[in-house]
Design a protein around this motif. Structure first.
Motif, PDB file in Angstrom:
ATOM      1  N   GLU A   3       1.048  -1.173   0.251  1.00 18.54           N
ATOM      2  CA  GLU A   3      -0.278   0.103  -0.154  1.00 18.54           C
ATOM      3  C   GLU A   3       0.983   1.068  -0.016  1.00 18.54           C
ATOM      4  OE1 GLU A   3      -3.626   2.199   2.725  1.00 18.54           O
ATOM      5  OE2 GLU A   3      -2.662   0.265   2.961  1.00 18.54           O
ATOM      6  N   VAL A   4       1.823   1.265   1.064  1.00 19.15           N
ATOM      7  CA  VAL A   4       3.231   2.202   0.227  1.00 19.15           C
ATOM      8  C   VAL A   4       4.062   2.823  -0.404  1.00 19.15           C
ATOM      9  CG1 VAL A   4       4.966   3.417   1.749  1.00 19.15           C
ATOM     10  CG2 VAL A   4       3.495   1.809   3.163  1.00 19.15           C
ATOM     11  N   SER A   5       4.240   1.356  -1.121  1.00 25.09           N
ATOM     12  CA  SER A   5       4.442   1.672  -2.460  1.00 25.09           C
ATOM     13  C   SER A   5       3.199   2.221  -3.736  1.00 25.09           C
ATOM     14  CB  SER A   5       5.243   0.249  -3.013  1.00 25.09           C
ATOM     15  OG  SER A   5       5.891  -0.517  -2.448  1.00 25.09           O
ATOM     16  N   VAL A   6       1.895   1.690  -3.766  1.00 26.86           N
ATOM     17  CA  VAL A   6       1.295   2.638  -4.757  1.00 26.86           C
ATOM     18  C   VAL A   6       1.055   4.030  -3.686  1.00 26.86           C
ATOM     19  CG1 VAL A   6      -1.012   1.982  -5.134  1.00 26.86           C
ATOM     20  CG2 VAL A   6      -0.056  -0.248  -4.817  1.00 26.86           C
ATOM     21  N   ALA A   7       1.129   4.566  -2.959  1.00 25.42           N
ATOM     22  CA  ALA A   7       0.979   5.791  -2.440  1.00 25.42           C
ATOM     23  C   ALA A   7       2.174   6.593  -2.710  1.00 25.42           C
ATOM     24  CB  ALA A   7       0.649   5.795  -0.757  1.00 25.42           C
ATOM     25  N   LEU A   8       3.506   5.928  -3.143  1.00 23.87           N
ATOM     26  CA  LEU A   8       4.548   7.034  -3.252  1.00 23.87           C
ATOM     27  C   LEU A   8       4.410   6.772  -4.845  1.00 23.87           C
ATOM     28  CD1 LEU A   8       6.488   7.897  -2.939  1.00 23.87           C
ATOM     29  CD2 LEU A   8       8.574   5.944  -3.304  1.00 23.87           C
ATOM     30  N   ASP A   9       3.813   5.252  -5.718  1.00 21.88           N
ATOM     31  CA  ASP A   9       4.067   5.951  -7.031  1.00 21.88           C
ATOM     32  C   ASP A   9       3.188   6.860  -7.409  1.00 21.88           C
ATOM     33  OD1 ASP A   9       6.091   4.047  -7.044  1.00 21.88           O
ATOM     34  OD2 ASP A   9       4.134   2.347  -7.781  1.00 21.88           O
ATOM     35  N   VAL A  32      -0.127  13.338  -0.718  1.00 17.50           N
ATOM     36  CA  VAL A  32       0.781  13.575  -0.112  1.00 17.50           C
ATOM     37  C   VAL A  32      -0.245  12.712   1.540  1.00 17.50           C
ATOM     38  CG1 VAL A  32       1.174  14.709   1.850  1.00 17.50           C
ATOM     39  CG2 VAL A  32       2.134  15.256  -0.329  1.00 17.50           C
ATOM     40  N   ASP A  33      -1.585  13.036   1.934  1.00 17.12           N
ATOM     41  CA  ASP A  33      -2.480  12.360   2.483  1.00 17.12           C
ATOM     42  C   ASP A  33      -2.511  11.069   2.519  1.00 17.12           C
ATOM     43  OD1 ASP A  33      -3.306  14.681   3.790  1.00 17.12           O
ATOM     44  OD2 ASP A  33      -4.750  15.032   2.632  1.00 17.12           O
ATOM     45  N   ASP A  34      -2.981  10.099   1.470  1.00 24.66           N
ATOM     46  CA  ASP A  34      -2.612   9.048   1.318  1.00 24.66           C
ATOM     47  C   ASP A  34      -1.687   8.403   1.431  1.00 24.66           C
ATOM     48  OD1 ASP A  34      -5.191   9.027   0.186  1.00 24.66           O
ATOM     49  OD2 ASP A  34      -4.723   8.992  -2.178  1.00 24.66           O
ATOM     50  N   LEU A  35      -0.952   9.124   0.839  1.00 25.44           N
ATOM     51  CA  LEU A  35       0.829   8.039   1.559  1.00 25.44           C
ATOM     52  C   LEU A  35       1.290   8.114   3.512  1.00 25.44           C
ATOM     53  CD1 LEU A  35       3.861   7.229   0.592  1.00 25.44           C
ATOM     54  CD2 LEU A  35       5.052   9.187   0.739  1.00 25.44           C
ATOM     55  N   ILE A  36       0.923   9.384   3.642  1.00 28.48           N
ATOM     56  CA  ILE A  36       0.602   9.587   5.316  1.00 28.48           C
ATOM     57  C   ILE A  36       0.487   8.195   5.635  1.00 28.48           C
ATOM     58  CG2 ILE A  36       0.735  10.738   7.506  1.00 28.48           C
ATOM     59  CD1 ILE A  36       1.467  13.237   5.679  1.00 28.48           C
ATOM     60  N   ASP A  37      -0.998   7.616   5.458  1.00 32.13           N
ATOM     61  CA  ASP A  37      -2.185   7.217   5.640  1.00 32.13           C
ATOM     62  C   ASP A  37      -1.888   5.604   5.719  1.00 32.13           C
ATOM     63  OD1 ASP A  37      -3.481   9.376   6.781  1.00 32.13           O
ATOM     64  OD2 ASP A  37      -5.113   8.951   4.920  1.00 32.13           O
ATOM     65  N   ALA A  38      -1.359   5.701   4.698  1.00 36.79           N
ATOM     66  CA  ALA A  38      -0.580   4.417   3.597  1.00 36.79           C
ATOM     67  C   ALA A  38       0.686   3.638   4.572  1.00 36.79           C
ATOM     68  CB  ALA A  38       0.098   4.247   2.022  1.00 36.79           C
ATOM     69  N   ALA A  69       3.991  17.450   3.171  1.00 31.80           N
ATOM     70  CA  ALA A  69       3.122  16.549   4.547  1.00 31.80           C
ATOM     71  C   ALA A  69       3.550  17.512   6.089  1.00 31.80           C
ATOM     72  CB  ALA A  69       4.769  15.968   4.479  1.00 31.80           C
ATOM     73  N   VAL A  70       4.007  18.400   5.928  1.00 30.85           N
ATOM     74  CA  VAL A  70       4.180  19.357   7.431  1.00 30.85           C
ATOM     75  C   VAL A  70       2.952  19.663   7.318  1.00 30.85           C
ATOM     76  CG1 VAL A  70       4.655  21.577   7.779  1.00 30.85           C
ATOM     77  CG2 VAL A  70       6.444  20.423   6.788  1.00 30.85           C
TER      78      VAL A  70
END
Length: 146
Positions: A3-9, A32-38, A69-70
């Motif tokens: 999930e993290v890899s998908v969010a980062l992609d 960015v929200d998706d990456l933090i959540d993942a 992200a901040v």
């Protein structure tokens, strides 16, 4: 794929305007929200640095991602600042150092610590001299402890 890899992609696929004063796309904030959540934590700096190393993101994208992200996280960037400050203290990785120096914050907790470290970095890494000089000139004096 995690999930993290998908969010980062998905985050790395967001187009960032070339002009610094241009509005950022709404999608960027969502990704960015998706990456933090993942990731399950506010400090996404290391993942973003690895994306730059892998050619997935540019240095400019990385800086913008972390600036967003901040404001997207729950701790106003304090956990990420610890990571960025460590990258500045170590000054042993050009990608991480470049991201930390270009992020919208004063590197290191105090001016007293920052000045000699940025002078050293400016000598060792001429490509970062201008940004080091900008931080040095803009950083207010440390407040006396009461």
């Amino acid at each position: 794929m995690s999930e993290v890899s998908v969010a980062l992609d998905r985050l790395c696929a967001v187009r960032i305007p070339e002009q610094d004063d241009a509005d950022l796309p709404d999608e960027l904030f969502d990704r960015v929200d998706d990456l933090i959540d993942a990731h399950g934590a506010d400090d996404v700096a290391e993942m973003v640095a690895k994306a730059v190393e892998a050619g997935q993101a540019s240095m400019r994208q990385a800086v913008v991602f972390l600036d967003v992200a901040v404001w997207s996280g729950t701790d106003n960037g304090s956990s990420m600042k610890v990571t960025l400050d460590e990258w500045v203290r170590r000054a042993d990785d050009r990608v991480r150092l470049g991201i930390a120096l270009r992020h919208e914050y004063y590197p290191l907790p105090t001016r007293a610590e920052m000045l000699p470290k940025l002078a050293e970095i400016a000598r060792r890494f001429p490509e970062y001299r201008t940004v080091c000089e900008r931080h040095t000139a803009a950083r207010p004096a440390d407040r006396p402890r009461s």
